[in-house]
Design a protein around this motif. Structure first.
Motif, PDB file in Angstrom:
ATOM      1  N   PHE A   6       0.849  -1.184   0.000  1.00 43.10           N
ATOM      2  CA  PHE A   6       0.000   0.000   0.000  1.00 43.10           C
ATOM      3  C   PHE A   6       0.888   1.238   0.000  1.00 43.10           C
ATOM      4  O   PHE A   6       2.090   1.159   0.250  1.00 43.10           O
ATOM      5  CB  PHE A   6      -0.966   0.008   1.189  1.00 43.10           C
ATOM      6  N   ARG A   7       0.287   2.363  -0.315  1.00 42.98           N
ATOM      7  CA  ARG A   7       1.009   3.634  -0.370  1.00 42.98           C
ATOM      8  C   ARG A   7       0.299   4.657   0.505  1.00 42.98           C
ATOM      9  O   ARG A   7      -0.932   4.661   0.598  1.00 42.98           O
ATOM     10  CB  ARG A   7       1.076   4.164  -1.805  1.00 42.98           C
ATOM     11  N   VAL A   8       1.098   5.522   1.126  1.00 40.92           N
ATOM     12  CA  VAL A   8       0.575   6.642   1.894  1.00 40.92           C
ATOM     13  C   VAL A   8       1.120   7.918   1.269  1.00 40.92           C
ATOM     14  O   VAL A   8       2.331   8.084   1.138  1.00 40.92           O
ATOM     15  CB  VAL A   8       0.988   6.554   3.373  1.00 40.92           C
ATOM     16  N   ALA A   9       0.214   8.804   0.853  1.00 38.61           N
ATOM     17  CA  ALA A   9       0.613  10.062   0.212  1.00 38.61           C
ATOM     18  C   ALA A   9      -0.587  11.003   0.225  1.00 38.61           C
ATOM     19  O   ALA A   9      -1.736  10.582   0.405  1.00 38.61           O
ATOM     20  CB  ALA A   9       1.073   9.814  -1.224  1.00 38.61           C
ATOM     21  N   GLU A  18      -3.650  10.329   2.333  1.00 40.62           N
ATOM     22  CA  GLU A  18      -4.603   9.263   2.082  1.00 40.62           C
ATOM     23  C   GLU A  18      -3.855   7.939   2.064  1.00 40.62           C
ATOM     24  O   GLU A  18      -2.635   7.910   1.880  1.00 40.62           O
ATOM     25  CB  GLU A  18      -5.322   9.460   0.742  1.00 40.62           C
ATOM     26  N   ILE A  19      -4.575   6.849   2.243  1.00 37.71           N
ATOM     27  CA  ILE A  19      -4.006   5.509   2.120  1.00 37.71           C
ATOM     28  C   ILE A  19      -4.506   4.905   0.822  1.00 37.71           C
ATOM     29  O   ILE A  19      -5.719   4.784   0.603  1.00 37.71           O
ATOM     30  CB  ILE A  19      -4.402   4.608   3.307  1.00 37.71           C
ATOM     31  N   LEU A  20      -3.571   4.594  -0.062  1.00 37.91           N
ATOM     32  CA  LEU A  20      -3.921   3.915  -1.302  1.00 37.91           C
ATOM     33  C   LEU A  20      -3.730   2.426  -1.067  1.00 37.91           C
ATOM     34  O   LEU A  20      -2.614   1.920  -1.046  1.00 37.91           O
ATOM     35  CB  LEU A  20      -3.053   4.400  -2.460  1.00 37.91           C
ATOM     36  N   ILE A  26      -8.400   5.594   0.584  1.00 37.45           N
ATOM     37  CA  ILE A  26      -9.116   5.936   1.813  1.00 37.45           C
ATOM     38  C   ILE A  26      -8.669   7.322   2.261  1.00 37.45           C
ATOM     39  O   ILE A  26      -7.478   7.581   2.411  1.00 37.45           O
ATOM     40  CB  ILE A  26      -8.833   4.911   2.929  1.00 37.45           C
ATOM     41  N   SER A  27      -9.628   8.222   2.475  1.00 36.81           N
ATOM     42  CA  SER A  27      -9.292   9.592   2.858  1.00 36.81           C
ATOM     43  C   SER A  27      -8.920   9.656   4.332  1.00 36.81           C
ATOM     44  O   SER A  27      -9.092   8.700   5.091  1.00 36.81           O
ATOM     45  CB  SER A  27     -10.479  10.518   2.583  1.00 36.81           C
ATOM     46  N   HIS A  28      -8.435  10.822   4.767  1.00 38.83           N
ATOM     47  CA  HIS A  28      -8.028  10.990   6.171  1.00 38.83           C
ATOM     48  C   HIS A  28      -9.225  10.956   7.113  1.00 38.83           C
ATOM     49  O   HIS A  28      -9.066  10.799   8.328  1.00 38.83           O
ATOM     50  CB  HIS A  28      -7.254  12.298   6.341  1.00 38.83           C
ATOM     51  N   ILE A  58      -0.609   7.671 -10.348  1.00 39.29           N
ATOM     52  CA  ILE A  58      -0.493   6.288  -9.885  1.00 39.29           C
ATOM     53  C   ILE A  58      -0.158   5.414 -11.083  1.00 39.29           C
ATOM     54  O   ILE A  58      -0.738   5.582 -12.162  1.00 39.29           O
ATOM     55  CB  ILE A  58      -1.813   5.798  -9.252  1.00 39.29           C
ATOM     56  N   VAL A  59       0.772   4.508 -10.901  1.00 37.42           N
ATOM     57  CA  VAL A  59       1.006   3.438 -11.869  1.00 37.42           C
ATOM     58  C   VAL A  59       0.832   2.122 -11.126  1.00 37.42           C
ATOM     59  O   VAL A  59       1.414   1.928 -10.051  1.00 37.42           O
ATOM     60  CB  VAL A  59       2.406   3.526 -12.504  1.00 37.42           C
TER      61      VAL A  59
END
Length: 275
Positions: A6-9, A18-20, A26-28, A58-59
């Protein structure tokens, strides 16, 4: 919809992370920001890949064609707008099966912005236009296609392939070896010490890499083959370029911290460095 990472940015530029989580953002506030319905995948990248476009991109690649080809955006590997999940470009249309890996980086100095490619092996594509840049794939040892990690190592503004125990350039590695200007191999780590090994079997990752010395090029940590010690490598290539330490960028800082959460994922910046 979750991935093996997962990614956080700050995907939408609102000042909050947000958490991707794979195909879902998913928003804050804890609520769903969007879901692309592309399904599960192994590789997930967030950064500034198309400098002419606003915000981050995003890729990602996906395993389950019943998701990405039917309910999703129709491609096994996609470029998307990070704020909205909007589809921008893709390759591997329709029933392309399990697209196990993908990577994005500026590897071709003649192509604006970053390029992206996948384990489908169909070619290298532009994140700016979606067009096919080349059918020649980045390679690593034995001539296999490389879609593992991208690293700032040489004095150029492109990135190199970090795969298993070596660094390889997409284009020949002049000017640091002008008499050998057809070479693409930059460095083989296993020639050093008592033996250097990568991790995670077929994933072939280092223990860690990132810009912790602060000259924008990145350092790499490997384990010894006998697991008795660690090896830390830094570049010896000169450069004419100067940047703020990459960890000062929040997107990069989160990507280096998260690279060992789930399947190893490479570092990415929230702004564009490239040729």
């Amino acid at each position: 919809m979750g991935s093996h990472s997962f990614r956080v940015a700050d995907l939408n530029g609102d000042g909050y992370d947000e958490i991707l989580y794979g195909s879902a953002a998913i928003s804050h506030t804890g609520k769903l920001l969007y879901c692309t319905k592309n399904g599960h995948g192994d590789a997930l990248h967030v950064g500034k890949f198309a400098p002419s476009r606003p915000g981050l991109q995003i890729v990602a690649c996906f395993e389950e064609q019943n998701n990405y080809a039917v309910s999703g955006q129709g491609y096994g590997c996609t470029v998307m707008d990070a704020a909205t999940g909007q589809f921008l470009f893709g390759h591997g249309a329709g029933n392309s099966g399990d697209v196990g890996r993908c990577l994005v980086a500026d590897i071709d100095p003649e192509s604006p912005g970053c390029e992206y490619w996948s384990s489908l092996g169909t070619g290298v594509y532009s994140c700016e236009t979606g067009a096919l840049v080349s059918t020649v794939m980045p390679t690593y040892k034995g001539g296999g296609n490389s879609y593992n990690n991208a690293v700032y190592w040489t004095g150029s503004l492109t990135r190199q392939m970090l795969d298993d125990v070596m660094i390889q350039s997409y284009k020949p590695s002049a000017p640091w070896h002008p008499e050998l200007n057809n070479w693409t191999r930059v460095l083989t780590f296993s020639y050093y010490g008592g033996g250097v090994s990568s991790n995670n079997s077929s994933k072939s990752n280092p223990c860690y890499y990132g810009d912790f010395l602060g000259d924008y090029r990145e350092e790499v940590i490997y384990r010894s083959s006998d697991n008795a010690s660690i090896y830390l490598f830094s570049t010896n290539h000169p450069t004419e370029h100067r940047f703020v330490q990459l960890m000062d960028d929040h997107t990069y800082d989160m990507s280096q911290a998260l690279q060992n959460i789930g399947y190893n994922q490479p570092t990415h910046l929230g702004y564009y460095i490239g040729e």
